[in-house]
Design an enzyme around this catalytic site. Structure first.
Site, PDB file in Angstrom:
ATOM      1  N   SER A 313       0.716  -1.132   0.213  1.00 19.24           N
ATOM      2  CA  SER A 313       0.028  -0.003   0.001  1.00 19.24           C
ATOM      3  C   SER A 313       0.895   1.363   0.089  1.00 19.24           C
ATOM      4  CB  SER A 313      -0.844   0.074   1.206  1.00 19.24           C
ATOM      5  OG  SER A 313      -1.930   1.073   0.987  1.00 19.24           O
ATOM      6  N   ASP A 376      -8.056  -3.962  -7.202  1.00 20.33           N
ATOM      7  CA  ASP A 376      -7.908  -3.055  -6.431  1.00 20.33           C
ATOM      8  C   ASP A 376      -7.723  -1.697  -6.789  1.00 20.33           C
ATOM      9  OD1 ASP A 376      -6.650  -1.718  -3.830  1.00 20.33           O
ATOM     10  OD2 ASP A 376      -4.712  -3.074  -3.968  1.00 20.33           O
ATOM     11  N   HIS A 432      -7.407  -5.215  -1.389  1.00 25.52           N
ATOM     12  CA  HIS A 432      -6.430  -4.345  -1.096  1.00 25.52           C
ATOM     13  C   HIS A 432      -5.565  -5.289  -0.014  1.00 25.52           C
ATOM     14  CE1 HIS A 432      -3.558  -1.099  -1.033  1.00 25.52           C
ATOM     15  NE2 HIS A 432      -3.847  -0.975   0.099  1.00 25.52           N
TER      16      HIS A 432
END
Length: 523
Positions: A313, A376, A432
């Site tokens: 991320s 995502d 995610h």
């Protein structure tokens, strides 16, 4: 404190074996002791078992003869356990011989379709090092240590059930929360806290001196892991979403056209001199430690050295930015001039910079592999409209705009809808999820290939911080919990929150020396 392992769990199907006892002394004394015990055990067992159990006794004795017991002779592994063990041994042998290719020497040409098993194993291993940042992080606002690591760096991997990782944490990394990313930083609700303006961001680790580790990896490895976000995606909305020349934050760069997202750059370079944890920026901390480790190991004639940076991320963005910085500063060169390969492995990471940033990374020789879930939203941000997918003519016209982004490196695109273990979820936080990505890696064999788990990695890990597994697997969602929320009993029998931070988790005394040599601080 009870902890939940985040590493590659191979659940071994051990079965208790019957206990064979005898008082007979009629066996010849010249019989080898293990063979004698086996015969005595067989006689004793046969005397009190019926014909139905005979095959089980013979099977056990045959496994003992082949050396398939666990060493103590009282338990045995399944054939699947030994298949996985042999497969792991073969992969380690191949890694030792081909680690440069696995680290991207040839941009992973021919290694992802079909999927190379050693590359898959390494992607999972480094992904678990990024996952360790989540498993160690204190997210609880009711804790006065919220925003810190729950474990000392000397006990980090052991506390997470990763005792066999082969790495030791050399330094923790911190960043100041005094920047405009309110949905990324975690803060305690209490007035008396470990730090009002800092958050733990990850760590720098180095492979240890054990011969087994060097034999397995084929080199000494410096690993940098950056913390990202587990499920909350609101931080994307916090991004200023405009590009900023890196030189404006005092990063070394020969080209003023090299730009990165301003929020990432500020997070990497900002500091708070009033805070003992973030009085040095995350940038200064990581550069000083890489410099120290390269000086210590870079010119060792008996082993080679690599630098691997990982993150999920927002941590993936920091991984790319810090790897660029390490290479631009020349820290991947030893004193004798030997070039040390720098590799970045990111998971669900966003775009970081513009086209010129991508080109500069390539010029510096930094290799980047991005693992993404096609569903995502984070890898599609920032630069939703002007990005590498736009026509070349459009990008050429728009390249000077402050919101024209470009992904770097190679992409490995996975699809959670291919896994028979996962729901057809539309929840963006599931798509995610890092544990879900590692699960998808474990089952990926190439484009169009059937999803088959390869390493025995436990699918239950997916639900550690999500509700993504199908219901019939009966794995509760969000099952990972800290024992008693960190409360322990003291010597008087009272429940307290134990002291956590230790002096060794602060900045080392030599950081000034290294930063001064890098001309990042006054001499």
């Amino acid at each position: 404190m009870a902890t939940i392992p985040s590493h590659n769990v191979l659940t071994k199907n051990y079965h208790s074996s019957p206990s064979f006892k005898t008082t007979s002394s009629s066996e010849p004394s010249f019989i080898h002791l293990p063979e004698k015990r086996s015969r005595v055990a067989a006689k004793a067992s046969l005397s009190r078992t019926n014909e139905a159990s005979l095959s089980a006794v013979i099977s056990r004795l045959e496994r003992e003869r082949q050396g398939l017991t666990d060493g103590g002779g009282e338990q045995w592994r399944t054939a699947e356990d030994f298949r996985l063990r042999d497969k792991k041994t073969e992969e380690e042998r191949r890694l030792r011989d081909t680690w440069r290719k696995i680290q991207g020497e040839d941009d992973w040409a021919g290694l992802t379709d079909p999927m190379d098993p050693v590359l898959r194993s390494e992607l999972i291993r480094y992904g678990e090092m990024a996952q360790a940042c989540y498993d160690a992080f204190d997210f609880d606002p009711s804790s006065r240590y919220c925003g810190s690591s729950r474990f000392s760096r000397h006990e980090f991997f052991d506390s997470l059930g990763m005792k066999g990782s082969g790495y030791e944490v050399a330094r923790y990394l911190y960043a100041t929360s005094n920047i405009n990313l309110p949905n990324f930083f975690s803060k305690s609700r209490w007035s008396k806290v470990w730090s009002k303006n800092a958050n733990w961001m990850g760590y720098v680790a180095v492979s240890d001196d054990e011969a087994a580790t060097r034999h397995r990896l084929g080199r000494r490895d410096i690993a940098i892991a950056w913390r990202g976000t587990v499920t909350r995606l609101e931080w994307i909305a916090d991004l200023k979403d405009y590009l900023k020349p890196v030189y404006r934050n005092n990063l070394r760069c020969p080209d003023p056209a090299v730009k990165v997202e301003s929020g990432f750059l500020d997070l990497y370079t900002d500091k708070d001199t009033s805070c003992k944890f973030s009085r040095f920026s995350a940038r200064e901390q990581v550069l000083a430690e890489v410099k120290r480790l390269v000086e210590r190991y870079g010119d060792d004639e008996e082993e080679e050295l690599s630098i691997t940076v990982t993150g999920h991320s927002l941590g993936g963005a920091l991984a790319i930015l810090s790897a660029y910085d390490v290479a631009e500063m020349g820290l991947n060169r030893s004193r004798s001039g030997k070039v040390i390969p720098v590799t970045v492995l990111t998971y669900g990471g966003p775009r970081v910079g513009n086209v010129r940033f991508k080109e500069r990374l390539k010029e510096l020789g930094v290799k980047v592999m991005r693992v993404v879930n096609v569903h995502d939203v984070v890898p599609k941000s920032p630069g939703l409209f002007l990005n590498e997918r736009a026509p070349h003519a459009v990008m050429k016209i728009a390249e000077g705009l402050p919101w024209c982004y470009c992904h770097v490196g190679e992409e490995l695109a996975l699809d959670h809808q291919n896994s028979p273990f996962l729901k057809s979820s539309v929840d963006p936080s599931n798509a995610h999820n890092l544990e879900a990505l590692l699960h998808l890696l474990d089952g990926y064999h190439g484009k169009g290939e059937r999803f088959v788990l390869s390493s025995g990695r436990d699918p239950a890990l997916v639900n550690k911080a999500s509700d993504f597994l199908k219901e019939h697997f009966m794995v509760p969602p969000f099952w990972r919990q800290d024992a008693n929320k960190g409360m322990v009993r003291n010597s008087e029998g009272r429940w307290i929150q134990a002291e956590r931070l230790r002096s060794e988790d602060h900045h080392s005394p030599d950081i000034h020396h290294h930063l001064s040599q890098l001309r990042l601080l006054p001499s």
